[in-house]
Design a protein around this motif. Sequence first.
Motif, PDB file in Angstrom:
ATOM      1  N   GLU A   1       7.803 -22.116 -15.857  1.00 43.44           N
ATOM      2  CA  GLU A   1       8.615 -22.665 -16.944  1.00 43.44           C
ATOM      3  C   GLU A   1       9.402 -23.883 -16.485  1.00 43.44           C
ATOM      4  OE1 GLU A   1       7.058 -18.994 -17.966  1.00 43.44           O
ATOM      5  OE2 GLU A   1       8.311 -19.418 -16.210  1.00 43.44           O
ATOM      6  N   ASP A   2       9.849 -23.864 -15.230  1.00 43.79           N
ATOM      7  CA  ASP A   2      10.537 -25.038 -14.680  1.00 43.79           C
ATOM      8  C   ASP A   2       9.596 -26.234 -14.631  1.00 43.79           C
ATOM      9  OD1 ASP A   2      12.943 -23.653 -14.243  1.00 43.79           O
ATOM     10  OD2 ASP A   2      12.271 -22.942 -12.277  1.00 43.79           O
ATOM     11  N   ALA A   3       8.355 -25.978 -14.264  1.00 50.91           N
ATOM     12  CA  ALA A   3       7.368 -27.059 -14.189  1.00 50.91           C
ATOM     13  C   ALA A   3       7.092 -27.650 -15.561  1.00 50.91           C
ATOM     14  CB  ALA A   3       6.078 -26.546 -13.558  1.00 50.91           C
ATOM     15  N   VAL A   4       6.985 -26.790 -16.588  1.00 53.42           N
ATOM     16  CA  VAL A   4       6.752 -27.275 -17.953  1.00 53.42           C
ATOM     17  C   VAL A   4       7.935 -28.120 -18.417  1.00 53.42           C
ATOM     18  CG1 VAL A   4       6.493 -26.560 -20.365  1.00 53.42           C
ATOM     19  CG2 VAL A   4       5.205 -25.381 -18.566  1.00 53.42           C
ATOM     20  N   ALA A   5       9.139 -27.640 -18.148  1.00 46.06           N
ATOM     21  CA  ALA A   5      10.332 -28.392 -18.555  1.00 46.06           C
ATOM     22  C   ALA A   5      10.416 -29.726 -17.829  1.00 46.06           C
ATOM     23  CB  ALA A   5      11.584 -27.561 -18.278  1.00 46.06           C
ATOM     24  N   LYS A   6      10.046 -29.744 -16.553  1.00 42.44           N
ATOM     25  CA  LYS A   6      10.069 -30.992 -15.783  1.00 42.44           C
ATOM     26  C   LYS A   6       9.034 -31.975 -16.316  1.00 42.44           C
ATOM     27  CE  LYS A   6      11.475 -33.569 -12.344  1.00 42.44           C
ATOM     28  NZ  LYS A   6      12.875 -34.054 -12.235  1.00 42.44           N
ATOM     29  N   ALA A   7       7.863 -31.472 -16.663  1.00 42.48           N
ATOM     30  CA  ALA A   7       6.825 -32.347 -17.211  1.00 42.48           C
ATOM     31  C   ALA A   7       7.292 -32.981 -18.510  1.00 42.48           C
ATOM     32  CB  ALA A   7       5.544 -31.547 -17.442  1.00 42.48           C
ATOM     33  N   ALA A   8       7.951 -32.197 -19.368  1.00 46.07           N
ATOM     34  CA  ALA A   8       8.483 -32.738 -20.622  1.00 46.07           C
ATOM     35  C   ALA A   8       9.584 -33.756 -20.349  1.00 46.07           C
ATOM     36  CB  ALA A   8       9.017 -31.597 -21.489  1.00 46.07           C
ATOM     37  N   GLU A   9      10.396 -33.473 -19.352  1.00 46.42           N
ATOM     38  CA  GLU A   9      11.468 -34.419 -19.003  1.00 46.42           C
ATOM     39  C   GLU A   9      10.899 -35.748 -18.536  1.00 46.42           C
ATOM     40  OE1 GLU A   9      14.612 -35.005 -15.322  1.00 46.42           O
ATOM     41  OE2 GLU A   9      14.145 -32.958 -15.957  1.00 46.42           O
ATOM     42  N   LEU A  10       9.881 -35.686 -17.676  1.00 50.13           N
ATOM     43  CA  LEU A  10       9.258 -36.922 -17.187  1.00 50.13           C
ATOM     44  C   LEU A  10       8.560 -37.679 -18.313  1.00 50.13           C
ATOM     45  CD1 LEU A  10       7.718 -35.658 -13.801  1.00 50.13           C
ATOM     46  CD2 LEU A  10       9.804 -37.005 -14.138  1.00 50.13           C
ATOM     47  N   ALA A  11       8.153 -36.956 -19.349  1.00 49.82           N
ATOM     48  CA  ALA A  11       7.492 -37.587 -20.499  1.00 49.82           C
ATOM     49  C   ALA A  11       8.485 -38.006 -21.572  1.00 49.82           C
ATOM     50  CB  ALA A  11       6.469 -36.624 -21.090  1.00 49.82           C
ATOM     51  N   ASN A  12       9.771 -37.779 -21.304  1.00 51.85           N
ATOM     52  CA  ASN A  12      10.840 -38.160 -22.247  1.00 51.85           C
ATOM     53  C   ASN A  12      10.687 -37.477 -23.599  1.00 51.85           C
ATOM     54  OD1 ASN A  12      12.128 -40.002 -20.430  1.00 51.85           O
ATOM     55  ND2 ASN A  12      10.504 -41.492 -20.885  1.00 51.85           N
ATOM     56  N   THR A  13      10.370 -36.193 -23.578  1.00 56.74           N
ATOM     57  CA  THR A  13      10.305 -35.420 -24.819  1.00 56.74           C
ATOM     58  C   THR A  13      11.156 -34.170 -24.674  1.00 56.74           C
ATOM     59  OG1 THR A  13       8.825 -34.295 -26.374  1.00 56.74           O
ATOM     60  CG2 THR A  13       8.211 -34.201 -24.048  1.00 56.74           C
ATOM     61  N   THR A  14      11.869 -33.832 -25.737  1.00 61.15           N
ATOM     62  CA  THR A  14      12.766 -32.674 -25.697  1.00 61.15           C
ATOM     63  C   THR A  14      12.302 -31.547 -26.601  1.00 61.15           C
ATOM     64  OG1 THR A  14      14.141 -33.720 -27.405  1.00 61.15           O
ATOM     65  CG2 THR A  14      14.790 -34.066 -25.104  1.00 61.15           C
ATOM     66  N   ALA A  15      11.585 -31.866 -27.645  1.00 62.66           N
ATOM     67  CA  ALA A  15      11.048 -30.844 -28.545  1.00 62.66           C
ATOM     68  C   ALA A  15       9.538 -30.814 -28.364  1.00 62.66           C
ATOM     69  CB  ALA A  15      11.410 -31.156 -29.990  1.00 62.66           C
ATOM     70  N   TYR A  16       9.032 -29.716 -27.862  1.00 62.78           N
ATOM     71  CA  TYR A  16       7.614 -29.675 -27.520  1.00 62.78           C
ATOM     72  C   TYR A  16       7.100 -28.243 -27.542  1.00 62.78           C
ATOM     73  CZ  TYR A  16       9.553 -28.152 -23.080  1.00 62.78           C
ATOM     74  OH  TYR A  16      10.258 -27.463 -22.117  1.00 62.78           O
ATOM     75  N   LYS A  17       5.805 -28.148 -27.579  1.00 62.35           N
ATOM     76  CA  LYS A  17       5.110 -26.879 -27.416  1.00 62.35           C
ATOM     77  C   LYS A  17       4.316 -26.936 -26.126  1.00 62.35           C
ATOM     78  CE  LYS A  17       4.440 -26.017 -32.391  1.00 62.35           C
ATOM     79  NZ  LYS A  17       3.429 -25.777 -33.449  1.00 62.35           N
ATOM     80  N   THR A  18       3.806 -25.790 -25.714  1.00 67.59           N
ATOM     81  CA  THR A  18       2.867 -25.771 -24.597  1.00 67.59           C
ATOM     82  C   THR A  18       1.524 -25.279 -25.116  1.00 67.59           C
ATOM     83  OG1 THR A  18       3.456 -23.523 -23.945  1.00 67.59           O
ATOM     84  CG2 THR A  18       4.661 -25.330 -22.898  1.00 67.59           C
ATOM     85  N   VAL A  19       0.474 -25.847 -24.597  1.00 69.95           N
ATOM     86  CA  VAL A  19      -0.870 -25.464 -25.018  1.00 69.95           C
ATOM     87  C   VAL A  19      -1.739 -25.361 -23.780  1.00 69.95           C
ATOM     88  CG1 VAL A  19      -1.541 -27.879 -25.411  1.00 69.95           C
ATOM     89  CG2 VAL A  19      -2.818 -26.043 -26.513  1.00 69.95           C
ATOM     90  N   LYS A  20      -2.522 -24.320 -23.731  1.00 67.72           N
ATOM     91  CA  LYS A  20      -3.400 -24.108 -22.590  1.00 67.72           C
ATOM     92  C   LYS A  20      -4.674 -24.919 -22.745  1.00 67.72           C
ATOM     93  CE  LYS A  20      -5.534 -20.463 -19.800  1.00 67.72           C
ATOM     94  NZ  LYS A  20      -5.732 -18.993 -19.653  1.00 67.72           N
TER      95      LYS A  20
END
Length: 356
Positions: free
Chosen positions: A297-316
């Motif tokens: 979950e930390d990795a997903v949040a970091k990826a979103a942070e680096l992409a400059n997005t705060t509202a997102y979903k995760t998809v496999k």
Amino acid sequence: MPQDNNWQQQVWQQPAAPQGAPAPQPQGCPPYYQPEPPKKSRGWIVALVAVLCVFGIIALGMWSCTSAVSSSFGTLGALGSTATTSDVDYLTSDAVGVIDIDGTIQYDGTTCSPEGLKAQLDVAAENKHIKAVVLRVNSGGGTATAGEEMAAYVREFSESSGKPVVVSSASMNASAAYEISSQADFIYTAKTTAIGAIGTALQVTDLSGLLDKLGISIENVTSSDSKDSSYGTRPLTEEERAYYQNMVNQINETFIQTVAEGRDMTVEEVRALATGLTFTGMEAVENGLADEIGTREDAVAKAAELANTTAYKTVKLDNPSSSLSDLLDLMSESRLSADDLAQALKELENDGSLAR
């Protein structure tokens, strides 16, 4: 009355009509009643319709079951919403794609292979809603060439698409798997992850002593003296051993250079860590092979942070080999019991995959 009787006698005394010809009817009288021919049976049509309906109900039930279970694939995003989308084509908002690299690095068509990984990276690159990618790595390595190709694909994806790549290390992230991970923008590891193992190995087994004890004699007819050097039927010569050692050194040097480039370290710094041994996650953070201790979950949040997005979903992001097809394969096995099917569905609900 005599006339009437005469007429009746004429009617009743008429000869029988020829077979196939209609019987004559007296003029002015209503036609005689003739029974209708028996109707042909339509039972086979009813049976066919019933069979088709049964198959349709079974297919619909399996589809509904798989659709319901697939809703558990999503993970929590920044706003606490759960993504239930299992197909990236239906994304309508920002998302982080997660690719599992779980198993031996080899050429098997899965996301543990160059072809399988590139296919999913291409999906992420082409989909405008996927803003970043997380590689969930749980592998002890594998084929050197496959690892080299996959590392190149990760680097090319990040450079060409501009979308960040973050690694989430599970229990093991070693050897060729770490070579791939080193090309990411950020690497998370657990404290107890076995990570690193920068090194190359080539194994040649000499069975000649055992063959002698068993009285087995093998003759290799070759075009050159060293063609059978890896067959295991004789010891290596000193020249062959030196040849293979040089090959291993060359391959290992490309490994070191790839890691140095990906981790922004010098070749000398990486070579000092290229002992062939793994480090704990804590040691890897200290020596520069990883960035932080953290979870998936930390990795997903970091990826979103680096992409400059705060509202997102995760998809496999996974290969087209769907869980439904795996489930159908299992159901087609005659030895599959109800308990086996229940266990398969439970595993499908837990991680989206089926174990055999």
